[in-house]
Design a protein around this motif. Structure first.
Motif, PDB file in Angstrom:
ATOM      1  N   VAL A  23       0.931  -1.200   0.196  1.00  0.00           N
ATOM      2  CA  VAL A  23       0.018   0.148  -0.121  1.00  0.00           C
ATOM      3  C   VAL A  23       1.011   1.181  -0.024  1.00  0.00           C
ATOM      4  O   VAL A  23       0.418   2.237  -0.647  1.00  0.00           O
ATOM      5  N   LEU A  24       1.893   1.320   0.832  1.00  0.00           N
ATOM      6  CA  LEU A  24       2.845   2.406   0.874  1.00  0.00           C
ATOM      7  C   LEU A  24       3.420   2.470  -0.456  1.00  0.00           C
ATOM      8  O   LEU A  24       3.471   3.755  -1.113  1.00  0.00           O
ATOM      9  N   ARG A  75      -9.183 -13.940   9.152  1.00  0.00           N
ATOM     10  CA  ARG A  75      -9.737 -13.597  10.412  1.00  0.00           C
ATOM     11  C   ARG A  75     -11.004 -13.822  10.797  1.00  0.00           C
ATOM     12  O   ARG A  75     -11.387 -14.037  11.783  1.00  0.00           O
ATOM     13  N   ALA A  80      -9.254 -12.558  15.713  1.00  0.00           N
ATOM     14  CA  ALA A  80      -8.281 -11.563  15.994  1.00  0.00           C
ATOM     15  C   ALA A  80      -8.215 -11.273  17.347  1.00  0.00           C
ATOM     16  O   ALA A  80      -9.280 -11.776  18.286  1.00  0.00           O
ATOM     17  N   HIS A  99      -9.652   0.054  12.535  1.00  0.00           N
ATOM     18  CA  HIS A  99      -9.265  -1.278  11.853  1.00  0.00           C
ATOM     19  C   HIS A  99     -10.230  -1.667  10.574  1.00  0.00           C
ATOM     20  O   HIS A  99      -9.964  -2.251   9.623  1.00  0.00           O
ATOM     21  N   HIS A 141      -2.747   5.465  12.619  1.00  0.00           N
ATOM     22  CA  HIS A 141      -2.572   4.152  13.036  1.00  0.00           C
ATOM     23  C   HIS A 141      -0.865   3.980  13.656  1.00  0.00           C
ATOM     24  O   HIS A 141      -0.956   3.321  14.654  1.00  0.00           O
ATOM     25  N   LEU A 157       2.736  -3.466  19.551  1.00  0.00           N
ATOM     26  CA  LEU A 157       3.334  -3.361  18.504  1.00  0.00           C
ATOM     27  C   LEU A 157       3.986  -4.797  18.504  1.00  0.00           C
ATOM     28  O   LEU A 157       4.000  -5.429  17.468  1.00  0.00           O
ATOM     29  N   LYS A 159       2.811  -7.387  19.337  1.00  0.00           N
ATOM     30  CA  LYS A 159       1.547  -8.566  18.960  1.00  0.00           C
ATOM     31  C   LYS A 159       1.734  -8.569  17.405  1.00  0.00           C
ATOM     32  O   LYS A 159       1.315  -9.722  16.791  1.00  0.00           O
ATOM     33  N   MET A 160       2.102  -7.491  16.810  1.00  0.00           N
ATOM     34  CA  MET A 160       2.093  -7.659  15.210  1.00  0.00           C
ATOM     35  C   MET A 160       3.652  -7.893  14.872  1.00  0.00           C
ATOM     36  O   MET A 160       3.951  -8.005  13.569  1.00  0.00           O
TER      37      MET A 160
HETATM   38  C1  HEM Z   1      -0.335   0.947   5.119  1.00  0.00           C
HETATM   39  C2  HEM Z   1      -0.056   0.653   6.108  1.00  0.00           C
HETATM   40  C3  HEM Z   1      -0.875  -0.127   7.049  1.00  0.00           C
HETATM   41  C4  HEM Z   1      -2.046  -0.865   7.079  1.00  0.00           C
HETATM   42  C5  HEM Z   1      -3.065  -0.737   5.763  1.00  0.00           C
HETATM   43  C6  HEM Z   1      -2.309  -1.473   8.190  1.00  0.00           C
HETATM   44  C7  HEM Z   1      -3.608  -2.230   8.547  1.00  0.00           C
HETATM   45  C8  HEM Z   1      -3.685  -2.628   9.750  1.00  0.00           C
HETATM   46  C9  HEM Z   1      -5.133  -3.380  10.146  1.00  0.00           C
HETATM   47  C10 HEM Z   1      -6.047  -3.657   9.173  1.00  0.00           C
HETATM   48  C11 HEM Z   1      -4.821  -3.888  11.161  1.00  0.00           C
HETATM   49  C12 HEM Z   1      -6.042  -4.630  12.153  1.00  0.00           C
HETATM   50  C13 HEM Z   1      -5.737  -6.191  12.239  1.00  0.00           C
HETATM   51  C14 HEM Z   1      -6.842  -6.927  12.565  1.00  0.00           C
HETATM   52  O1  HEM Z   1      -7.229  -6.971  13.683  1.00  0.00           O
HETATM   53  O2  HEM Z   1      -7.600  -7.624  11.717  1.00  0.00           O
HETATM   54  C15 HEM Z   1      -3.533  -3.519  11.913  1.00  0.00           C
HETATM   55  C16 HEM Z   1      -3.082  -3.753  13.011  1.00  0.00           C
HETATM   56  C17 HEM Z   1      -1.687  -3.403  13.476  1.00  0.00           C
HETATM   57  N1  HEM Z   1      -0.959  -2.722  12.784  1.00  0.00           N
HETATM   58 FE1  HEM Z   1      -1.131  -1.979  10.820  1.00  0.00          FE
HETATM   59  N2  HEM Z   1      -1.257  -1.154   8.966  1.00  0.00           N
HETATM   60  C18 HEM Z   1      -0.304  -0.623   8.265  1.00  0.00           C
HETATM   61  C19 HEM Z   1       1.056   0.047   8.906  1.00  0.00           C
HETATM   62  C20 HEM Z   1       1.484  -0.199  10.139  1.00  0.00           C
HETATM   63  C21 HEM Z   1       2.571   0.076  10.777  1.00  0.00           C
HETATM   64  C22 HEM Z   1       3.591   1.237   9.719  1.00  0.00           C
HETATM   65  C23 HEM Z   1       2.736  -0.094  11.821  1.00  0.00           C
HETATM   66  C24 HEM Z   1       3.936   0.024  13.078  1.00  0.00           C
HETATM   67  C25 HEM Z   1       4.114   1.220  13.527  1.00  0.00           C
HETATM   68  C26 HEM Z   1       1.485  -1.022  12.329  1.00  0.00           C
HETATM   69  C27 HEM Z   1       1.376  -1.438  13.465  1.00  0.00           C
HETATM   70  C28 HEM Z   1       0.099  -2.373  13.863  1.00  0.00           C
HETATM   71  C29 HEM Z   1      -0.211  -2.863  15.129  1.00  0.00           C
HETATM   72  C30 HEM Z   1       0.875  -2.981  16.448  1.00  0.00           C
HETATM   73  C31 HEM Z   1      -1.324  -3.472  14.978  1.00  0.00           C
HETATM   74  C32 HEM Z   1      -2.118  -4.311  15.933  1.00  0.00           C
HETATM   75  C33 HEM Z   1      -3.273  -3.656  16.801  1.00  0.00           C
HETATM   76  C34 HEM Z   1      -3.943  -4.345  17.465  1.00  0.00           C
HETATM   77  O3  HEM Z   1      -4.222  -5.498  17.575  1.00  0.00           O
HETATM   78  O4  HEM Z   1      -4.409  -3.856  18.639  1.00  0.00           O
HETATM   79  N3  HEM Z   1       0.682  -1.049  11.005  1.00  0.00           N
HETATM   80  N4  HEM Z   1      -2.963  -2.773  10.797  1.00  0.00           N
END
Ligand code: HEM
Ligand code: HEM
Length: 165
Positions: A23-24, A75, A80, A99, A141, A157, A159-160
């Protein structure tokens, strides 16, 4: 299905980071596709770089669509983790809402992109609105993820990054 897992699986984590990177790429280089579309309409040439990035835009966008469908399938099948409960209730609601909004954008943007490619405007204009929408959402986000990890120290963080089977 939110809440039925302790953490994300390795597949969910791999898909999150692949989709984020793709996406970026689309956000950085999408204007090459606009240059190709404009040149076709106006009957002039584009640079080799725009030509290559324009066709990459088409294929990378389709790969995003397939990976997002796979990710949503996973999912629904295996759930999740619920958002961290270290912050106030509104924060958990905001996490869920953002999300969900991400998933809507991740599906709608490539689908509208296809309509833009084959049918032109107004789909092209609508598709281009995906750019500011994604940028705002990604900034919020990332700030939220860093705030959770380093201020609230609730392991969001991590977690991911570290999978849970
Ligand atoms: C275009 C870039 C991104 C998109 C489209 C995106 C999308 C998402 C989505 C949809 C989720 C939810 C996952 C779920 O529960 O099914 C998520 C979770 C997460 N994302 Fe991203 N993300 C992006 C970039 C990033 C970046 C750069 C970071 C780091 C700084 C990040 C860190 C996280 C973390 C830590 C979670 C877990 C959150 C939680 O469960 O509470 N993401 N992301
Ligand atoms: C997540 C996937 C995608 C993202 C994030 C994305 C993003 C973008 C961006 C940022 C632009 C430039 C907008 C501007 O010039 O201000 C653009 C233009 C364009 N994209 Fe995409 N795109 C995606 C998928 C696709 C797909 C799958 C297709 C078609 C197969 C597509 C077709 C187009 C077209 C035709 C334009 C030119 C629109 C116009 O100016 O009329 N995109 N896209």
């Amino acid at each position: 299905m939110s809440g039925s897992r302790l953490g994300y699986s390795s597949y969910q984590i791999a898909l999150h980071w692949c989709i984020a990177a793709l996406v970026l790429f689309q956000l950085f280089f999408g204007e090459s596709m606009t240059a190709v579309v404009d040149a076709t309409e106006e009957g002039h040439q584009v640079s080799g770089a725009d030509q290559a990035l324009g066709s990459a835009h088409y294929w990378v966008g389709l790969v995003v669509l397939v990976l997002v469908a796979l990710r949503l399938g996973l999912r629904f099948a295996s759930g999740a983790p619920k958002p961290a409960d270290a912050g106030p209730k509104w924060m958990q609601a905001a996490a869920r809402a953002s999300h969900a909004l991400f998933y809507v954008l991740l599906l709608a943007t490539p689908i509208v992109g296809l309509l833009a490619f084959y049918m032109g405007d107004p789909w092209g204009d609508i598709h281009s609105l995906g750019k500011p929408a994604f940028i705002v959402l990604v900034v919020v986000h990332v700030l939220a993820a860093l705030y959770h990890q380093f201020w609230l120290r609730d392991g969001t963080l991590k977690k991911m990054i570290v999978p849970v089977r």
